[in-house]
Design a protein around this motif. Sequence first.
Motif, PDB file in Angstrom:
ATOM      1  N   TRP A 114       0.815  -1.217   0.000  1.00  0.00           N
ATOM      2  CA  TRP A 114       0.000   0.000   0.000  1.00  0.00           C
ATOM      3  C   TRP A 114       0.854   1.276   0.000  1.00  0.00           C
ATOM      4  O   TRP A 114       0.537   2.250  -0.694  1.00  0.00           O
ATOM      5  N   GLN A 115       1.922   1.301   0.760  1.00  0.00           N
ATOM      6  CA  GLN A 115       2.735   2.518   0.850  1.00  0.00           C
ATOM      7  C   GLN A 115       3.489   2.818  -0.439  1.00  0.00           C
ATOM      8  O   GLN A 115       3.890   3.944  -0.681  1.00  0.00           O
ATOM      9  N   HIS A 116       3.650   1.833  -1.332  1.00  0.00           N
ATOM     10  CA  HIS A 116       4.382   2.030  -2.580  1.00  0.00           C
ATOM     11  C   HIS A 116       3.459   2.339  -3.773  1.00  0.00           C
ATOM     12  O   HIS A 116       3.956   2.636  -4.836  1.00  0.00           O
TER      13      HIS A 116
END
Length: 119
Positions: A114-116
Amino acid sequence: MMDIEQVIERSRRLEDLLRQHYHAKGTDLTQLVHSCDNRFPDDVSSKLNEINIIHQKLMTEDGFDIDNYQLFMDLCAECEVELMPRSSRLVWGAAVLLLGGITLAALGFYFYHWQHITL
C-alpha cells in the motif's frame, strides 16, 4: 399429531428426487425405488421402502395412524439428504473457497504494497 398432507408431500418430494437425479421410472415410490435401487446404499433402499409402506397404508386403510409421526418425518429428511446429489455442494464449496482465497491474497498484496502504490 399426524398431518396426512405432510406425509403425501414428503413422499412426493422423494419421488421427484428419484425421478430427477436417479432417472427412476415408475408411477409410485415402490416402482421408482426398484428401478434404481442399485444406485444408492441398501440402507436408503430400506428406508424408502419403509416410507412407502407407511404411505400406502395411510392411503388405503381407513383410520390408519402412524405410531411415531416424528420418526417418519425424520426418516424422510434423512432420505432427502442421502438422495440429494453431493456434487453441487462440492462445486459451490470449491467456488467459495477459491473466491475467498483470491480475495485474501488481493488484500494481503495491497496491505503489503500500500505505501508504494501511487495513483
